[in-house]
Design an enzyme around this catalytic site. Structure first.
Site, PDB file in Angstrom:
ATOM      1  N   ASN A 237       0.842  -1.200   0.000  1.00 10.63           N
ATOM      2  CA  ASN A 237       0.000   0.000   0.000  1.00 10.63           C
ATOM      3  C   ASN A 237       0.876   1.248   0.000  1.00 10.63           C
ATOM      4  O   ASN A 237       2.106   1.150   0.015  1.00 10.63           O
ATOM      5  CB  ASN A 237      -0.962  -0.016   1.190  1.00 10.63           C
ATOM      6  CG  ASN A 237      -0.213  -0.075   2.497  1.00 10.63           C
ATOM      7  OD1 ASN A 237       0.503   0.847   2.861  1.00 10.63           O
ATOM      8  ND2 ASN A 237      -0.356  -1.183   3.218  1.00 10.63           N
ATOM      9  N   ASP A 306      -4.474  -6.206   5.343  1.00  9.07           N
ATOM     10  CA  ASP A 306      -5.512  -7.005   6.012  1.00  9.07           C
ATOM     11  C   ASP A 306      -5.518  -8.448   5.504  1.00  9.07           C
ATOM     12  O   ASP A 306      -6.006  -9.341   6.186  1.00  9.07           O
ATOM     13  CB  ASP A 306      -6.898  -6.373   5.781  1.00  9.07           C
ATOM     14  CG  ASP A 306      -7.035  -5.081   6.579  1.00  9.07           C
ATOM     15  OD1 ASP A 306      -6.425  -5.001   7.660  1.00  9.07           O
ATOM     16  OD2 ASP A 306      -7.729  -4.153   6.113  1.00  9.07           O
ATOM     17  N   LYS A 316       8.253 -17.421 -10.441  1.00  5.14           N
ATOM     18  CA  LYS A 316       7.567 -16.265 -11.026  1.00  5.14           C
ATOM     19  C   LYS A 316       6.398 -16.708 -11.916  1.00  5.14           C
ATOM     20  O   LYS A 316       6.579 -17.579 -12.772  1.00  5.14           O
ATOM     21  CB  LYS A 316       8.587 -15.448 -11.840  1.00  5.14           C
ATOM     22  CG  LYS A 316       8.018 -14.162 -12.353  1.00  5.14           C
ATOM     23  CD  LYS A 316       9.043 -13.382 -13.143  1.00  5.14           C
ATOM     24  CE  LYS A 316       8.347 -12.245 -13.873  1.00  5.14           C
ATOM     25  NZ  LYS A 316       9.204 -11.583 -14.827  1.00  5.14           N
ATOM     26  N   ASP A 335      -5.018  -9.327  13.199  1.00  6.98           N
ATOM     27  CA  ASP A 335      -4.896  -7.902  13.517  1.00  6.98           C
ATOM     28  C   ASP A 335      -3.880  -7.737  14.653  1.00  6.98           C
ATOM     29  O   ASP A 335      -4.091  -8.245  15.758  1.00  6.98           O
ATOM     30  CB  ASP A 335      -6.264  -7.345  13.918  1.00  6.98           C
ATOM     31  CG  ASP A 335      -6.243  -5.834  13.973  1.00  6.98           C
ATOM     32  OD1 ASP A 335      -5.415  -5.282  14.720  1.00  6.98           O
ATOM     33  OD2 ASP A 335      -7.033  -5.203  13.253  1.00  6.98           O
ATOM     34  N   ILE A 336      -2.772  -7.057  14.353  1.00  7.99           N
ATOM     35  CA  ILE A 336      -1.650  -7.002  15.300  1.00  7.99           C
ATOM     36  C   ILE A 336      -2.005  -6.200  16.546  1.00  7.99           C
ATOM     37  O   ILE A 336      -1.772  -6.634  17.678  1.00  7.99           O
ATOM     38  CB  ILE A 336      -0.403  -6.403  14.602  1.00  7.99           C
ATOM     39  CG1 ILE A 336      -0.009  -7.284  13.411  1.00  7.99           C
ATOM     40  CG2 ILE A 336       0.746  -6.262  15.597  1.00  7.99           C
ATOM     41  CD1 ILE A 336       1.043  -6.691  12.508  1.00  7.99           C
ATOM     42  N   PHE A 352      -4.350   3.415  15.256  1.00 10.18           N
ATOM     43  CA  PHE A 352      -4.690   4.480  14.316  1.00 10.18           C
ATOM     44  C   PHE A 352      -5.906   4.032  13.514  1.00 10.18           C
ATOM     45  O   PHE A 352      -6.094   2.837  13.289  1.00 10.18           O
ATOM     46  CB  PHE A 352      -3.516   4.753  13.358  1.00 10.18           C
ATOM     47  CG  PHE A 352      -2.521   5.723  13.913  1.00 10.18           C
ATOM     48  CD1 PHE A 352      -1.700   5.369  14.965  1.00 10.18           C
ATOM     49  CD2 PHE A 352      -2.425   7.008  13.383  1.00 10.18           C
ATOM     50  CE1 PHE A 352      -0.790   6.259  15.498  1.00 10.18           C
ATOM     51  CE2 PHE A 352      -1.519   7.920  13.904  1.00 10.18           C
ATOM     52  CZ  PHE A 352      -0.700   7.544  14.957  1.00 10.18           C
ATOM     53  N   LYS A 366     -13.602   0.777  16.482  1.00 10.75           N
ATOM     54  CA  LYS A 366     -12.303   0.068  16.476  1.00 10.75           C
ATOM     55  C   LYS A 366     -11.643   0.086  17.843  1.00 10.75           C
ATOM     56  O   LYS A 366     -11.020  -0.893  18.255  1.00 10.75           O
ATOM     57  CB  LYS A 366     -11.355   0.710  15.449  1.00 10.75           C
ATOM     58  CG  LYS A 366     -11.618   0.189  14.071  1.00 10.75           C
ATOM     59  CD  LYS A 366     -10.793   0.826  12.993  1.00 10.75           C
ATOM     60  CE  LYS A 366     -11.413   0.458  11.658  1.00 10.75           C
ATOM     61  NZ  LYS A 366     -10.854   1.187  10.545  1.00 10.75           N
ATOM     62  N   LYS A 370     -10.919  -3.537  19.286  1.00 10.98           N
ATOM     63  CA  LYS A 370      -9.516  -3.955  19.424  1.00 10.98           C
ATOM     64  C   LYS A 370      -9.013  -3.796  20.855  1.00 10.98           C
ATOM     65  O   LYS A 370      -7.846  -4.023  21.135  1.00 10.98           O
ATOM     66  CB  LYS A 370      -8.651  -3.153  18.450  1.00 10.98           C
ATOM     67  CG  LYS A 370      -9.081  -3.342  17.002  1.00 10.98           C
ATOM     68  CD  LYS A 370      -8.128  -2.699  16.022  1.00 10.98           C
ATOM     69  CE  LYS A 370      -8.681  -2.804  14.611  1.00 10.98           C
ATOM     70  NZ  LYS A 370      -7.685  -2.618  13.579  1.00 10.98           N
TER      71      LYS A 370
END
Ligand code: C5P
Length: 430
Positions: A237, A306, A316, A335-336, A352, A366, A370
């Site tokens: 990302n 995710d 390859k 999810d860490i 965050f 969240k 979490k």
């Protein structure tokens, strides 16, 4: 005025950014300070002493045995509230780290009972050279305040880290350092506190508030993750890692023991921070599991993927094999930060939330799901902040509701404010 009755020594060295020192001097004088300028020989070739003399109203000091100076190096340092070296060249930084006193500026710093602020400005290879980094770390440990340079276009025509911070920022930092008790926005400048190991004289202690992070181990995840598809391709990302790195720098400068678990970025590791490089979300989770056991604070700033590939090709993938379409199956990553939040013996846990719609609602959901202590909300629908930008604007929530709105500011400033908020909450035993 913010600098009324303050005496400053402005050190100017032989970096092309020397011309910017004229503007900085003007700001100091406008702010009410009495400023003496000490130039190195190389600086005199770039900006003639006459310019600084006109702006400061004092003779410029260069050589120790220069009869033209109206003040000697011992006197100069004894009367100063602060010495500000802007720009600071690699050469002068090296001399200061070695304790040399071969010109008026270095001799003044060596004799100074007050603090010295340094704003490095140089070519990025010179700045990133381990010799310069080690010299800066030595100075920081001795109590020097380092205003890290920015990334951008450099005088040598290249792009990179090494450009002196804008003179307005340097001026604001100096004002904040000299007015910690009068409420002149010290918040946001926590990162400029010297290292807690730095020896402090009584006079120096009075200048600066106590480092809030001393004795805390802080683990920060930062940057993107990469999920391999085959040996040459990944899913990733656009996270730059800038926010997480700024948090690491701010937490370190506030005295904490900082471990940065970083996905792939191009950023240099902040001074005094331990960095663990990872690539995939699974690697990041393993590193967090290793580090969390003795941490008091964990901040999840990374943009963790995710999903990962259900199957990673060991060769390859070629178009001949796949034809016109290729279907990849993705499965969910753990999810860490939620793992950390649900630990039985859990540290103070900060997450965050990057949201585009129903931002507040999603962030609060969240926080609960979490099991976090704080959540920092980023509105990523705004183009001028967030991903890849140097600026950010965030809102912070705890379990009782909104704690703070931090308006648009450089990520370093936002990071210092967040670190101040986090350490305050940790100390209160939240
Ligand atoms: O659910 P969402 O991805 O929006 O949550 C963002 C927060 O969760 C960030 O603090 C991010 O670092 C963390 N996160 C994580 N592990 C994941 C996904 C997100 O730690 N797999």
């Amino acid at each position: 005025m913010q600098l009324d009755n303050r005496k400053l020594v402005l050190g100017v060295t032989g970096s092309i950014a020397a011309y910017k020192a004229c503007e900085l001097l003007r700001l100091f004088v406008k702010g009410g300070a009495d400023v003496y300028v000490a130039e190195t020989e190389a600086a005199c070739r770039l900006v003639a002493p006459a310019t600084f003399e006109a702006l400061s109203g004092h003779k410029v000091s260069t050589e120790i045995f220069n009869e033209a100076s109206d003040i000697g190096h011992i006197e100069l340092s004894a009367h100063a509230d602060l010495i500000v070296i802007a720009p600071a060249s690699a050469q002068t930084i090296a001399k200061l780290a070695a304790g040399m006193a071969d010109n008026m500026l270095t001799a003044t710093v060596l004799a100074a009972p007050c603090r010295t602020v340094i704003a490095p400005a140089m070519n990025s290879r010179m700045y990133l050279n381990p010799a310069t980094q080690a010299n800066l770390e030595t100075l920081r440990k001795r109590g020097f305040i380092i205003i890290s340079p920015e990334e951008g276009e450099l005088a040598c025509g290249t792009q990179g880290v090494g450009r002196m911070r804008p003179v307005e920022d340097i001026y604001n930092i100096v004002c904040a350092l000299l007015n910690p008790r009068e409420g002149i926005a010290f918040a946001g400048f926590g990162q400029y506190l010297p290292s807690p190991e730095a020896p402090l004289s009584l006079a120096q202690t009075r200048l600066l508030p106590k480092a809030q992070g001393a004795g805390l181990k802080v683990v920060i995840t930062a940057g993107p993750t990469e999920e391999p598809i085959d040996p040459v391709r990944v899913i990733t990302n656009k996270s730059s890692g800038k926010m997480g790195y700024a948090l690491a720098e701010a937490a370190r400068a506030a005295g904490a023991d900082v471990t940065l678990i970083s996905g792939p970025t191009h950023l240099p590791c902040p001074q005094g921070v331990k960095r663990i490089n990872v690539r995939s979300a699974a690697d990041m989770l393993n590193a967090v599991k290793d580090q969390v056991t003795d941490a008091q604070v964990v901040i999840g700033c990374a943009a963790v993927s995710d999903y990962r590939l259900a199957y990673v090709y060991d060769k390859k993938i070629t178009k001949d094999e796949t034809g016109d379409s290729l279907t990849l199956t993705l499965i969910k990553n753990e999810d860490i930060i939620s793992y950390v939040g649900h630990l039985e013996k859990r540290p103070f846990t900060v997450g965050f939330a990057a949201e585009t719609d129903h931002a507040e609602e999603h962030a609060k959901e969240k926080l609960t799901r979490k099991n976090l202590d704080l959540i920092v909300l980023n509105d990523v629908s705004r183009q001028d902040i967030g991903f890849n930008s140097d600026d950010n604007a965030v809102s912070v929530f705890d379990r009782d509701g909104k704690v703070a709105d931090l308006d648009k500011a450089p990520k370093s400033v936002i990071a210092s404010r967040l670190v101040d908020l986090i350490f305050e909450a940790v100390r209160k035993g939240a």
